[in-house]
Design a protein around this motif. Structure first.
Motif, short mmCIF file in Angstrom:
data_model
loop_
_atom_site.label_atom_id
_atom_site.label_comp_id
_atom_site.label_asym_id
_atom_site.label_seq_id
_atom_site.Cartn_x
_atom_site.Cartn_y
_atom_site.Cartn_z
N ASP C 128 0.85 -1.19 0.00
CA ASP C 128 0.00 0.00 0.00
C ASP C 128 0.89 1.23 0.00
OD1 ASP C 128 -1.24 0.57 3.44
OD2 ASP C 128 0.77 0.64 2.60
N ALA C 129 0.26 2.42 -0.17
CA ALA C 129 1.03 3.63 -0.40
C ALA C 129 1.93 3.98 0.79
CB ALA C 129 0.08 4.80 -0.71
N ARG C 130 1.46 3.76 2.00
CA ARG C 130 2.27 4.11 3.17
C ARG C 130 3.51 3.24 3.25
NH1 ARG C 130 1.80 6.36 8.27
NH2 ARG C 130 1.19 8.21 7.11
N LEU C 131 3.34 1.93 3.22
CA LEU C 131 4.48 1.02 3.35
C LEU C 131 5.44 1.16 2.17
CD1 LEU C 131 2.32 -0.22 5.33
CD2 LEU C 131 3.42 -2.40 4.93
N THR C 132 4.88 1.28 0.96
CA THR C 132 5.73 1.37 -0.23
C THR C 132 6.57 2.65 -0.19
OG1 THR C 132 4.08 0.14 -1.49
CG2 THR C 132 5.74 1.35 -2.74
N SER C 133 5.97 3.76 0.18
CA SER C 133 6.73 5.01 0.17
C SER C 133 7.80 5.02 1.27
CB SER C 133 5.81 6.23 0.30
OG SER C 133 4.96 6.10 1.42
N GLU C 134 7.55 4.36 2.39
CA GLU C 134 8.57 4.28 3.44
C GLU C 134 9.72 3.39 2.96
OE1 GLU C 134 8.68 6.01 6.20
OE2 GLU C 134 10.11 4.99 7.49
N LEU C 135 9.40 2.34 2.20
CA LEU C 135 10.45 1.49 1.64
C LEU C 135 11.29 2.27 0.62
CD1 LEU C 135 11.69 -1.38 1.52
CD2 LEU C 135 10.12 -1.86 -0.36
N ILE C 175 4.85 10.08 1.92
CA ILE C 175 4.73 9.15 3.04
C ILE C 175 3.68 9.66 4.02
CG2 ILE C 175 5.87 8.15 5.06
CD1 ILE C 175 8.51 8.37 3.52
N TYR C 176 3.82 10.94 4.40
CA TYR C 176 2.96 11.47 5.44
C TYR C 176 1.50 11.49 5.03
CZ TYR C 176 1.24 14.36 9.20
OH TYR C 176 0.53 14.81 10.28
N PHE C 177 1.22 11.94 3.79
CA PHE C 177 -0.17 12.11 3.36
C PHE C 177 -0.73 10.87 2.66
CE2 PHE C 177 -0.93 16.30 4.67
CZ PHE C 177 0.21 17.05 4.49
N SER C 178 0.09 9.81 2.52
CA SER C 178 -0.35 8.62 1.79
C SER C 178 -1.67 8.08 2.33
CB SER C 178 0.73 7.54 1.86
OG SER C 178 1.02 7.23 3.22
N VAL C 179 -1.84 8.10 3.65
CA VAL C 179 -3.04 7.51 4.23
C VAL C 179 -4.28 8.37 3.99
CG1 VAL C 179 -1.86 6.11 5.95
CG2 VAL C 179 -2.43 8.47 6.49
N GLN C 180 -4.08 9.63 3.57
CA GLN C 180 -5.21 10.48 3.21
C GLN C 180 -5.47 10.46 1.72
OE1 GLN C 180 -4.85 14.53 4.66
NE2 GLN C 180 -3.81 13.83 6.49
N TRP C 181 -4.40 10.45 0.93
CA TRP C 181 -4.55 10.58 -0.52
C TRP C 181 -5.03 9.29 -1.17
CZ3 TRP C 181 0.81 13.30 -1.62
CH2 TRP C 181 0.73 14.62 -1.15
N TRP C 182 -4.68 8.15 -0.62
CA TRP C 182 -5.02 6.87 -1.22
C TRP C 182 -5.74 5.97 -0.22
CZ3 TRP C 182 0.18 8.63 -2.10
CH2 TRP C 182 0.41 9.06 -3.41
N ASN C 183 -6.44 4.94 -0.76
CA ASN C 183 -6.96 3.89 0.11
C ASN C 183 -5.77 3.04 0.54
OD1 ASN C 183 -9.62 4.65 -0.28
ND2 ASN C 183 -9.92 3.27 -2.00
N THR C 184 -5.56 2.92 1.83
CA THR C 184 -4.43 2.14 2.32
C THR C 184 -4.90 1.18 3.39
OG1 THR C 184 -3.95 3.82 3.99
CG2 THR C 184 -2.71 3.96 1.94
N HIS C 186 -2.82 0.67 5.97
CA HIS C 186 -2.34 1.41 7.13
C HIS C 186 -3.36 2.47 7.51
CE1 HIS C 186 0.16 3.79 9.81
NE2 HIS C 186 1.12 2.90 9.72
N GLN C 187 -3.62 2.54 8.81
CA GLN C 187 -4.64 3.47 9.26
C GLN C 187 -4.13 4.90 9.23
OE1 GLN C 187 -2.90 1.42 11.01
NE2 GLN C 187 -2.22 2.39 12.91
N GLY C 188 -5.02 5.86 9.46
CA GLY C 188 -4.67 7.26 9.45
C GLY C 188 -3.89 7.65 10.70
N ALA C 189 -3.56 8.94 10.78
CA ALA C 189 -2.71 9.42 11.86
C ALA C 189 -3.47 9.49 13.17
CB ALA C 189 -2.15 10.80 11.49
N SER C 190 -2.82 8.98 14.24
CA SER C 190 -3.41 9.15 15.57
C SER C 190 -3.02 10.49 16.17
CB SER C 190 -2.90 8.04 16.51
OG SER C 190 -3.15 6.77 15.99
#
Lengths: 57, 149, 248
Positions: C128-135, C175-184, C186-190
């Motif tokens: 997903d976008a979060r994990l892929t961008s961190e990689l 990385i930071y906005f991935s959870v907002q911009w795409w369906n992921t 990984h959950q959103g920011a706490s």
């Protein structure tokens, strides 16, 4: 306090592998970074002693 | 100062060019970058036909049924607007719960049932002790009963 | 910024070297104190989670490490850019000093995230976008270090690395906005700058204290590393040969 005893603590509610696997690797990597850095420092200083020796035989 | 300004301009220009390129690439590959489709998107025929894809949503409350063979399970994925029935053979993750998030990969059958090969639980970003969660649930129930009246 | 109190006075390797040497142990001590406090809060004060049970305690490493991975990249890119613009040797050295620690925290974020994902999501990895961008961030760090290692001339290595570092900056907001911009998955920011944290206070406190611990650790390690880089690169300068007279 959260834990009934040490065995509860180490068991981490059944997630011991994942929790301790995370903490152990993190701690190990940070220690490794420090060790490698100290080694780099020793080598850099040794190089300077060597070149000083070449300058003043 | 001049060479420094020229260098700055080149850096800014380069970064801007890369940003533009990245934006273009991302929008061009938007379709392929979708990690999961919502049931509404599937209903609107936005999901790829004839191959594996993922759907994501909530597990509809009361929809989880385990078959007699003990391995097969049926449930419904909903985004509160549209729903898709899913059938899955395998172990469900710990956090798979009714009313909670799920992402499942598989193929949509001709009968409209999603044949899942993988089911993942998606959890939210809330962290609290069990007492707080219970208190929230009680408060929610109390509020609902007020609204109905 | 890290270590530079007065930009003009400490912008040469010669003046910065002793300052870094003085500061590093203090930050090391702070790191140890905050780390110990953070671990204590994380294991003995913060309660269990209603949803994830004890597995959630990985958060006390995972989130601070992820924050550091992004933050250190931005600082690294800043120094790389400054070195490129002002042609200053020390700026390039700072960028090079930051990279290994940034890469380390990126790996820690990925590793702990993977071990957290398996019991909670049901998988060690998804693209997903979060994990892929961190990689991708990890690859950028490695690419930066490899590129610099491949170029013999330090100034050219600085410039080449700087271009790569700056080009990769776009990945950090992704990385930071991935959870907002795409369906992921990984959950959103706490935790965010605009809303209240969606965490119990003690859980949040443990996470923040660990974040500071990692930050102080990064400063200490970076200061030590930049001192090594200074000794390596400036070994033919008069002040270094003078300074090295006392080495055994």
């Amino acid at each position: 306090m959260n834990w009934g005893g040490w065995s509860d603590f180490f068991a981490m509610g059944g997630y011991a592998f994942y929790v301790w696997g995370s903490y152990a690797v993190t701690f190990g990597l940070l220690v490794m970074e420090i060790v490698l850095l100290l080694r780099r420092r020793r080598k850099a200083r040794a190089q300077l002693v060597l070149s000083r020796g070449r300058r003043n035989p | 100062m001049k060479p420094r300004h020229k260098r700055l301009a080149m850096i800014v220009g380069g970064v801007a060019a890369l940003g533009a390129a990245a934006a273009l690439v991302l929008s061009a590959f938007q379709q392929n970058l979708v990690f999961f489709f919502t049931p509404s998107q599937v209903a609107a025929n936005e999901a790829p036909q004839g191959r594996n894809f993922r759907i994501g949503g909530l597990v509809e409350a009361g929809s989880v049924k385990r078959q007699a063979d003990g391995v097969t399970v049926q449930f419904v994925v909903t985004d509160t607007a549209r729903s898709i029935p899913v059938v899955y053979r395998g172990i469900l993750p710990d956090l798979f719960r009714e009313g909670k998030g799920v992402v499942t990969q598989g193929r949509l059958g001709p009968d409209g049932v999603f044949q899942a090969s993988e089911v993942l639980a998606k959890h939210d970003e809330n962290y609290m002790p069990p007492e707080s969660a219970q208190a929230l649930e009680q408060a929610g129930k109390a509020q609902k009963s007020v609204v109905i009246r | 910024m890290k270590g530079n109190i007065n930009w003009f006075k400490y912008s040469s390797p010669q003046t910065f070297y002793p300052l870094a040497g003085t500061l590093a142990p203090w930050f090391g001590a702070l790191a140890a104190v905050f780390g110990a406090a953070g671990l204590y809060i994380g294991f003995f004060v913060a309660p269990t989670d209603y949803q994830q049970g004890e597995a959630y305690r990985i958060i006390f490493i995972h989130v601070p490490a992820a924050w550091m991975s992004m933050f250190l990249y931005l600082v690294m890119a800043f120094w790389a850019g400054a070195g490129l613009m002002f042609n200053t040797r020390l700026s390039g050295m700072m960028a090079s000093a930051l990279a290994p620690t940034g890469a380390l925290f990126t790996f820690i974020a990925l590793w702990t995230g993977s071990l957290w994902g398996k019991p909670m999501w049901g998988t060690y990895w998804v693209w997903d976008a979060r994990l892929t961008s961190e990689l991708i961030l990890l690859f950028l760090y490695f690419g930066f270090m490899a590129l610099q290692a491949a170029i013999d001339d330090a100034r050219r290595a600085d410039r080449a690395g700087a271009v790569l570092a700056l080009v990769g900056v776009v990945n950090v907001p992704v990385i930071y906005f991935s959870v907002q911009w795409w369906n992921t998955l990984h959950q959103g920011a706490s935790v965010s700058l605009t809303k209240a944290p969606t965490m119990a206070a003690t859980m949040f406190a443990g996470m923040i204290v660990m974040a500071f611990g990692f930050w102080f650790y990064s400063i200490a390690v970076t200061l030590l590393r930049v001192r090594c880089i200074v000794l390596e690169r400036e070994r033919n300068s008069e002040w270094v040969t003078e300074y090295a007279r006392d080495f055994r």
